[in-house]
Motif scaffolding. Structure first.
Motif, PDB file in Angstrom:
ATOM      1  N   GLY A 128      21.956   9.149 -21.876  1.00  0.00           N
ATOM      2  CA  GLY A 128      22.343   9.301 -23.274  1.00  0.00           C
ATOM      3  C   GLY A 128      21.184   9.614 -24.197  1.00  0.00           C
ATOM      4  N   GLU A 129      21.509  10.028 -25.419  1.00  0.00           N
ATOM      5  CA  GLU A 129      20.507  10.322 -26.430  1.00  0.00           C
ATOM      6  C   GLU A 129      20.137   9.087 -27.245  1.00  0.00           C
ATOM      7  OE1 GLU A 129      18.682  13.090 -26.885  1.00  0.00           O
ATOM      8  OE2 GLU A 129      19.644  13.717 -25.018  1.00  0.00           O
ATOM      9  N   ILE A 130      21.011   8.097 -27.271  1.00  0.00           N
ATOM     10  CA  ILE A 130      20.718   6.815 -27.910  1.00  0.00           C
ATOM     11  C   ILE A 130      20.932   5.726 -26.868  1.00  0.00           C
ATOM     12  CG2 ILE A 130      21.375   5.168 -29.706  1.00  0.00           C
ATOM     13  CD1 ILE A 130      22.174   7.523 -31.444  1.00  0.00           C
ATOM     14  N   ILE A 131      19.939   4.887 -26.686  1.00  0.00           N
ATOM     15  CA  ILE A 131      19.953   3.878 -25.631  1.00  0.00           C
ATOM     16  C   ILE A 131      19.914   2.491 -26.257  1.00  0.00           C
ATOM     17  CG2 ILE A 131      18.710   2.919 -23.643  1.00  0.00           C
ATOM     18  CD1 ILE A 131      18.011   6.487 -24.619  1.00  0.00           C
ATOM     19  N   PHE A 132      20.836   1.639 -25.837  1.00  0.00           N
ATOM     20  CA  PHE A 132      20.840   0.222 -26.210  1.00  0.00           C
ATOM     21  C   PHE A 132      20.322  -0.584 -25.030  1.00  0.00           C
ATOM     22  CE2 PHE A 132      23.905   2.017 -29.051  1.00  0.00           C
ATOM     23  CZ  PHE A 132      24.068   1.168 -30.136  1.00  0.00           C
ATOM     24  N   LEU A 133      19.516  -1.590 -25.293  1.00  0.00           N
ATOM     25  CA  LEU A 133      19.175  -2.576 -24.268  1.00  0.00           C
ATOM     26  C   LEU A 133      20.111  -3.769 -24.413  1.00  0.00           C
ATOM     27  CD1 LEU A 133      15.259  -2.624 -24.291  1.00  0.00           C
ATOM     28  CD2 LEU A 133      16.788  -1.390 -22.747  1.00  0.00           C
ATOM     29  N   ALA A 134      20.496  -4.358 -23.285  1.00  0.00           N
ATOM     30  CA  ALA A 134      21.379  -5.523 -23.313  1.00  0.00           C
ATOM     31  C   ALA A 134      20.983  -6.476 -22.202  1.00  0.00           C
ATOM     32  CB  ALA A 134      22.839  -5.098 -23.149  1.00  0.00           C
ATOM     33  N   ASP A 135      20.987  -7.762 -22.513  1.00  0.00           N
ATOM     34  CA  ASP A 135      20.766  -8.790 -21.501  1.00  0.00           C
ATOM     35  C   ASP A 135      22.105  -9.217 -20.910  1.00  0.00           C
ATOM     36  OD1 ASP A 135      18.073  -8.668 -22.029  1.00  0.00           O
ATOM     37  OD2 ASP A 135      18.028 -10.477 -23.264  1.00  0.00           O
ATOM     38  N   GLN A 136      22.053  -9.808 -19.734  1.00  0.00           N
ATOM     39  CA  GLN A 136      23.273 -10.164 -19.020  1.00  0.00           C
ATOM     40  C   GLN A 136      23.992 -11.368 -19.601  1.00  0.00           C
ATOM     41  OE1 GLN A 136      21.930 -11.127 -15.043  1.00  0.00           O
ATOM     42  NE2 GLN A 136      20.866 -12.980 -15.708  1.00  0.00           N
ATOM     43  N   ASP A 137      23.319 -12.148 -20.435  1.00  0.00           N
ATOM     44  CA  ASP A 137      23.874 -13.449 -20.824  1.00  0.00           C
ATOM     45  C   ASP A 137      24.179 -13.583 -22.315  1.00  0.00           C
ATOM     46  OD1 ASP A 137      21.184 -13.292 -21.373  1.00  0.00           O
ATOM     47  OD2 ASP A 137      20.612 -14.968 -20.091  1.00  0.00           O
ATOM     48  N   ASP A 138      24.090 -12.486 -23.065  1.00  0.00           N
ATOM     49  CA  ASP A 138      24.368 -12.549 -24.502  1.00  0.00           C
ATOM     50  C   ASP A 138      25.808 -12.106 -24.791  1.00  0.00           C
ATOM     51  OD1 ASP A 138      21.734 -13.363 -25.047  1.00  0.00           O
ATOM     52  OD2 ASP A 138      21.041 -11.282 -25.046  1.00  0.00           O
ATOM     53  N   ARG A 139      26.106 -11.926 -26.071  1.00  0.00           N
ATOM     54  CA  ARG A 139      27.429 -11.439 -26.479  1.00  0.00           C
ATOM     55  C   ARG A 139      27.290 -10.607 -27.748  1.00  0.00           C
ATOM     56  NH1 ARG A 139      32.441 -15.217 -28.662  1.00  0.00           N
ATOM     57  NH2 ARG A 139      33.867 -13.505 -29.183  1.00  0.00           N
ATOM     58  N   TRP A 140      27.734  -9.356 -27.667  1.00  0.00           N
ATOM     59  CA  TRP A 140      27.731  -8.511 -28.852  1.00  0.00           C
ATOM     60  C   TRP A 140      28.851  -8.947 -29.788  1.00  0.00           C
ATOM     61  CZ3 TRP A 140      26.896  -2.604 -27.713  1.00  0.00           C
ATOM     62  CH2 TRP A 140      25.659  -2.434 -27.065  1.00  0.00           C
ATOM     63  N   LEU A 141      28.556  -8.950 -31.085  1.00  0.00           N
ATOM     64  CA  LEU A 141      29.573  -9.227 -32.087  1.00  0.00           C
ATOM     65  C   LEU A 141      30.210  -7.916 -32.547  1.00  0.00           C
ATOM     66  CD1 LEU A 141      27.711 -11.963 -34.172  1.00  0.00           C
ATOM     67  CD2 LEU A 141      29.461 -12.295 -32.402  1.00  0.00           C
ATOM     68  N   PRO A 142      31.454  -7.965 -33.024  1.00  0.00           N
ATOM     69  CA  PRO A 142      32.132  -6.743 -33.464  1.00  0.00           C
ATOM     70  C   PRO A 142      31.315  -5.971 -34.500  1.00  0.00           C
ATOM     71  CG  PRO A 142      33.694  -8.558 -33.348  1.00  0.00           C
ATOM     72  CD  PRO A 142      32.328  -9.152 -33.130  1.00  0.00           C
ATOM     73  N   GLY A 143      31.239  -4.673 -34.309  1.00  0.00           N
ATOM     74  CA  GLY A 143      30.531  -3.817 -35.246  1.00  0.00           C
ATOM     75  C   GLY A 143      29.113  -3.474 -34.855  1.00  0.00           C
ATOM     76  N   LYS A 144      28.556  -4.145 -33.841  1.00  0.00           N
ATOM     77  CA  LYS A 144      27.161  -3.893 -33.487  1.00  0.00           C
ATOM     78  C   LYS A 144      26.939  -2.430 -33.107  1.00  0.00           C
ATOM     79  CE  LYS A 144      23.448  -4.795 -30.257  1.00  0.00           C
ATOM     80  NZ  LYS A 144      22.620  -5.769 -29.577  1.00  0.00           N
ATOM     81  N   TYR A 145      27.756  -1.933 -32.219  1.00  0.00           N
ATOM     82  CA  TYR A 145      27.570  -0.570 -31.707  1.00  0.00           C
ATOM     83  C   TYR A 145      27.551   0.440 -32.856  1.00  0.00           C
ATOM     84  CZ  TYR A 145      28.818   3.829 -29.385  1.00  0.00           C
ATOM     85  OH  TYR A 145      28.859   5.132 -28.959  1.00  0.00           O
ATOM     86  N   GLN A 146      28.569   0.425 -33.701  1.00  0.00           N
ATOM     87  CA  GLN A 146      28.700   1.451 -34.736  1.00  0.00           C
ATOM     88  C   GLN A 146      27.628   1.319 -35.806  1.00  0.00           C
ATOM     89  OE1 GLN A 146      30.904   4.067 -34.382  1.00  0.00           O
ATOM     90  NE2 GLN A 146      29.504   4.864 -35.942  1.00  0.00           N
ATOM     91  N   LYS A 147      27.252   0.092 -36.151  1.00  0.00           N
ATOM     92  CA  LYS A 147      26.217  -0.086 -37.168  1.00  0.00           C
ATOM     93  C   LYS A 147      24.865   0.411 -36.669  1.00  0.00           C
ATOM     94  CE  LYS A 147      28.627  -3.729 -39.660  1.00  0.00           C
ATOM     95  NZ  LYS A 147      28.711  -5.147 -40.055  1.00  0.00           N
TER      96      LYS A 147
END
Length: 232
Positions: free
Chosen positions: A74-93
């Protein structure tokens, strides 16, 4: 995402990510030899956006994440850990932030493994702000809160052999090479428990190790700047 024996948490995290990203997106997971059922849990999602690769290189978080990042398309890369939790809206913001910035880092609520709040704001606890010197002294660039453009990724790879953490390195490269934005809103639950791969906020390294880590970063940043001619 990098995984290693994260079966206790991985379902919550993947659910929180898959519910936000687009069908054309991908989740690249590099696994470091899990033996606790992590891979079975991931495979049970049966989602074509999830692509699992085995880490056959350097073991540990730095090598495992480097393996994952090398396989991203991809052109935009997110890092994520295995044990967290994204809250609604994170991706789009984050995506919105990339209209103007090369790296976006958002705040997080720090919680224990039962999602009970430890600190309401990572930024406030860390006194986070942008700036190369600020983040050499006290690093705020934790990968699970970050996304960045491919130009930043390309400039960051391969990771120098001696660096302490990959996300710290990526953040500092972005400070040198691009524009960074601190999004002052908690957009994920940052889970702290007894077997985290890093001890951020809960465990301090001995002073000697802290100094060595910063010396290695400075040395490698000087080498990077000499070879790339980046802007301040």
């Amino acid at each position: 995402m990098a995984t290693y024996n994260g079966n206790k948490f991985i379902s919550i995290q993947l659910d929180s990510i898959l519910s936000q990203i687009n069908q054309s997106d991908e989740i690249i997971i590099s696994d470091d030899g899990s033996t606790d059922g992590t891979l079975d849990t991931i495979n049970n999602f049966k989602d074509e956006r999830i692509k699992v690769i085995n880490n056959v290189g350097k073991k540990g978080p730095v090598g495992n994440f480097e393996n994952a990042l090398k396989h991203c398309s991809g052109e935009i890369i997110f890092l994520a850990d295995q044990d967290d939790r994204w809250l609604p809206g994170k991706y789009q913001k984050h995506i919105n932030g990339h209209e103007d910035y090369d790296l976006v880092i958002s705040d997080a609520t720090v919680v224990d493994e039962n999602h009970q709040i430890i600190f309401s704001s990572f930024f406030k606890q860390r006194k986070s702000k942008k700036g190369l010197l600020n983040n050499l002294l006290t690093n705020s660039y934790i990968g699970c809160c970050m996304s960045f453009k491919r130009d930043i990724l390309n400039a960051s790879l391969p990771f120098p052999h001696s660096i302490h953490m990959h996300d710290w390195w990526i953040g500092l490269i972005a400070e040198l090479k691009g524009k960074v934005f601190f999004l002052n809103e908690p957009l994920m639950l940052y889970v702290r428990h007894s077997v985290n791969a890093s001890g951020t906020l809960v465990k301090r390294l001995p002073l000697k190790d802290q100094l060595i880590n910063r010396f290695d970063l400075i040395r490698n940043l000087i080498k990077f700047k000499i070879s790339n001619g980046t802007k301040q």
